[in-house]
Design a protein around this motif. Sequence first.
Motif, PDB file in Angstrom:
ATOM      1  N   HIS A  12       0.821  -1.213   0.000  1.00 20.19           N
ATOM      2  CA  HIS A  12       0.000   0.000   0.000  1.00 20.19           C
ATOM      3  C   HIS A  12       0.857   1.267   0.000  1.00 20.19           C
ATOM      4  CE1 HIS A  12      -3.743   2.164   0.548  1.00 20.19           C
ATOM      5  NE2 HIS A  12      -3.199   2.846   1.541  1.00 20.19           N
ATOM      6  N   GLY A  13       1.805   1.359   0.922  1.00 17.68           N
ATOM      7  CA  GLY A  13       2.644   2.550   0.999  1.00 17.68           C
ATOM      8  C   GLY A  13       3.607   2.662  -0.162  1.00 17.68           C
ATOM      9  N   ASP A  14       4.052   1.505  -0.690  1.00 12.38           N
ATOM     10  CA  ASP A  14       5.006   1.517  -1.792  1.00 12.38           C
ATOM     11  C   ASP A  14       4.408   2.143  -3.047  1.00 12.38           C
ATOM     12  OD1 ASP A  14       6.811   0.290  -0.153  1.00 12.38           O
ATOM     13  OD2 ASP A  14       6.515  -1.720  -0.972  1.00 12.38           O
ATOM     14  N   LEU A  15       3.142   1.867  -3.316  1.00 10.18           N
ATOM     15  CA  LEU A  15       2.501   2.434  -4.498  1.00 10.18           C
ATOM     16  C   LEU A  15       2.438   3.950  -4.394  1.00 10.18           C
ATOM     17  CD1 LEU A  15       0.963   2.368  -7.148  1.00 10.18           C
ATOM     18  CD2 LEU A  15      -1.133   1.882  -5.866  1.00 10.18           C
ATOM     19  N   ARG A  16       2.040   4.446  -3.236  1.00  9.71           N
ATOM     20  CA  ARG A  16       1.969   5.900  -3.057  1.00  9.71           C
ATOM     21  C   ARG A  16       3.341   6.532  -3.260  1.00  9.71           C
ATOM     22  NH1 ARG A  16       2.209  10.142   0.667  1.00  9.71           N
ATOM     23  NH2 ARG A  16       0.419  11.581   0.569  1.00  9.71           N
ATOM     24  N   ASP A  17       4.368   5.920  -2.667  1.00  8.68           N
ATOM     25  CA  ASP A  17       5.724   6.453  -2.814  1.00  8.68           C
ATOM     26  C   ASP A  17       6.180   6.409  -4.269  1.00  8.68           C
ATOM     27  OD1 ASP A  17       5.848   6.934  -0.116  1.00  8.68           O
ATOM     28  OD2 ASP A  17       7.009   5.130   0.359  1.00  8.68           O
ATOM     29  N   ALA A  18       5.842   5.325  -4.962  1.00  9.50           N
ATOM     30  CA  ALA A  18       6.226   5.199  -6.370  1.00  9.50           C
ATOM     31  C   ALA A  18       5.558   6.282  -7.211  1.00  9.50           C
ATOM     32  CB  ALA A  18       5.849   3.814  -6.892  1.00  9.50           C
ATOM     33  N   LEU A  19       4.311   6.567  -6.914  1.00 11.08           N
ATOM     34  CA  LEU A  19       3.586   7.610  -7.650  1.00 11.08           C
ATOM     35  C   LEU A  19       4.184   8.989  -7.375  1.00 11.08           C
ATOM     36  CD1 LEU A  19      -0.038   6.310  -7.011  1.00 11.08           C
ATOM     37  CD2 LEU A  19       1.206   6.234  -9.188  1.00 11.08           C
ATOM     38  N   LEU A  20       4.576   9.227  -6.131  1.00 12.24           N
ATOM     39  CA  LEU A  20       5.175  10.522  -5.795  1.00 12.24           C
ATOM     40  C   LEU A  20       6.558  10.671  -6.426  1.00 12.24           C
ATOM     41  CD1 LEU A  20       4.092  10.930  -2.066  1.00 12.24           C
ATOM     42  CD2 LEU A  20       3.240  12.186  -4.054  1.00 12.24           C
ATOM     43  N   GLY A  45       5.077   2.916 -14.064  1.00 14.73           N
ATOM     44  CA  GLY A  45       4.928   1.557 -14.564  1.00 14.73           C
ATOM     45  C   GLY A  45       3.728   0.832 -13.998  1.00 14.73           C
ATOM     46  N   VAL A  46       2.646   1.585 -13.758  1.00 19.07           N
ATOM     47  CA  VAL A  46       1.430   0.983 -13.207  1.00 19.07           C
ATOM     48  C   VAL A  46       0.261   1.272 -14.138  1.00 19.07           C
ATOM     49  CG1 VAL A  46       2.256   1.159 -10.834  1.00 19.07           C
ATOM     50  CG2 VAL A  46       0.900   3.023 -11.802  1.00 19.07           C
ATOM     51  N   SER A  47      -0.866   0.681 -13.846  1.00 16.67           N
ATOM     52  CA  SER A  47      -2.047   0.902 -14.666  1.00 16.67           C
ATOM     53  C   SER A  47      -2.543   2.333 -14.505  1.00 16.67           C
ATOM     54  CB  SER A  47      -3.160  -0.071 -14.268  1.00 16.67           C
ATOM     55  OG  SER A  47      -3.675   0.272 -12.991  1.00 16.67           O
ATOM     56  N   ARG A  59      -4.745  17.427  -8.731  1.00 15.33           N
ATOM     57  CA  ARG A  59      -4.502  18.489  -7.759  1.00 15.33           C
ATOM     58  C   ARG A  59      -4.019  17.912  -6.436  1.00 15.33           C
ATOM     59  NH1 ARG A  59      -8.742  20.566  -6.053  1.00 15.33           N
ATOM     60  NH2 ARG A  59      -7.992  22.621  -5.431  1.00 15.33           N
ATOM     61  N   GLU A  60      -4.643  16.834  -5.989  1.00 17.80           N
ATOM     62  CA  GLU A  60      -4.230  16.215  -4.729  1.00 17.80           C
ATOM     63  C   GLU A  60      -2.855  15.572  -4.873  1.00 17.80           C
ATOM     64  OE1 GLU A  60      -5.758  12.958  -1.398  1.00 17.80           O
ATOM     65  OE2 GLU A  60      -7.055  13.471  -3.092  1.00 17.80           O
ATOM     66  N   LEU A  61      -2.588  14.979  -6.022  1.00 20.89           N
ATOM     67  CA  LEU A  61      -1.285  14.369  -6.274  1.00 20.89           C
ATOM     68  C   LEU A  61      -0.179  15.422  -6.249  1.00 20.89           C
ATOM     69  CD1 LEU A  61       0.553  12.032  -7.155  1.00 20.89           C
ATOM     70  CD2 LEU A  61      -0.192  12.454  -9.512  1.00 20.89           C
ATOM     71  N   LEU A  62      -0.401  16.549  -6.910  1.00 19.74           N
ATOM     72  CA  LEU A  62       0.598  17.618  -6.924  1.00 19.74           C
ATOM     73  C   LEU A  62       0.802  18.214  -5.532  1.00 19.74           C
ATOM     74  CD1 LEU A  62      -0.221  19.494 -10.252  1.00 19.74           C
ATOM     75  CD2 LEU A  62       1.912  18.316  -9.691  1.00 19.74           C
ATOM     76  N   ALA A  63      -0.281  18.354  -4.786  1.00 19.42           N
ATOM     77  CA  ALA A  63      -0.166  18.898  -3.430  1.00 19.42           C
ATOM     78  C   ALA A  63       0.696  17.993  -2.566  1.00 19.42           C
ATOM     79  CB  ALA A  63      -1.549  19.071  -2.816  1.00 19.42           C
ATOM     80  N   ALA A  64       0.549  16.676  -2.736  1.00 17.53           N
ATOM     81  CA  ALA A  64       1.371  15.735  -1.975  1.00 17.53           C
ATOM     82  C   ALA A  64       2.820  15.776  -2.448  1.00 17.53           C
ATOM     83  CB  ALA A  64       0.805  14.323  -2.111  1.00 17.53           C
ATOM     84  N   ALA A  65       3.021  15.874  -3.757  1.00 20.15           N
ATOM     85  CA  ALA A  65       4.379  15.921  -4.306  1.00 20.15           C
ATOM     86  C   ALA A  65       5.113  17.190  -3.886  1.00 20.15           C
ATOM     87  CB  ALA A  65       4.330  15.825  -5.830  1.00 20.15           C
ATOM     88  N   ALA A  66       4.362  18.245  -3.579  1.00 19.63           N
ATOM     89  CA  ALA A  66       4.984  19.502  -3.165  1.00 19.63           C
ATOM     90  C   ALA A  66       5.807  19.337  -1.897  1.00 19.63           C
ATOM     91  CB  ALA A  66       3.914  20.574  -2.965  1.00 19.63           C
TER      92      ALA A  66
END
Length: 200
Positions: A12-20, A45-47, A59-66
């Motif tokens: 679960h946490g690995d996917l979030r980290d990979a996306l960030l 490299g995910v769906s 928007r939420e993804l960018l806010a987290a990446a910030a």
Amino acid sequence: MTLRKTAGQYHHGDLRDALLRATGAIVKRDGPAAVTMRAVAKRAGVSEAAPYHHFTDKRELLAAAAAQGFRALGAALAASVENAVDPRDAVLALAEAWLRFALAEPGYYRLILGAHVADLDLAAIPETRAAGQAARDLVLDRIRAYLPDADLRLVFHLTWAQLHGTASLFVERELGEGFTEDNAVALARDGVARLLATFA
């Protein structure tokens, strides 16, 4: 042949980290405007559905990446004053570090302090809020050490305006072809020095 991972193949946490990480790579290379949920999924490299397991939209993804951008800025600021003794020199060192970060990382700088930030709810992501506040507090603490009787927020915002203005003009190439990074740093440092002198 490259095999694409599904969300289920990540913890679960690995996917979030990979996306960030994927988002950060796109931001660094092409800027925040290039980030899309599809592009991030492809980079990770995910769906294409995988990012939605953690983020409702771009928007939420960018806010987290910030948060990554704020942490990098904070690290640069902290390193610049690690050996500083004189309070005024410390503030000027922070100013230079802030500007050099903006010039070295224009993608991240646009993400955390650019015009489109108003569209992102940075405060809604705890780690982003904490990283941004830590960078801000570091600057405020050094201003307080040099100008204990001044209006700290006023000095901070005037200093920020000087640095942000110079950085934005340079990054957007509004200062002319012959205007170098060192020229921009010297301009901003001189501007901040003159600003501080009005409060000293």
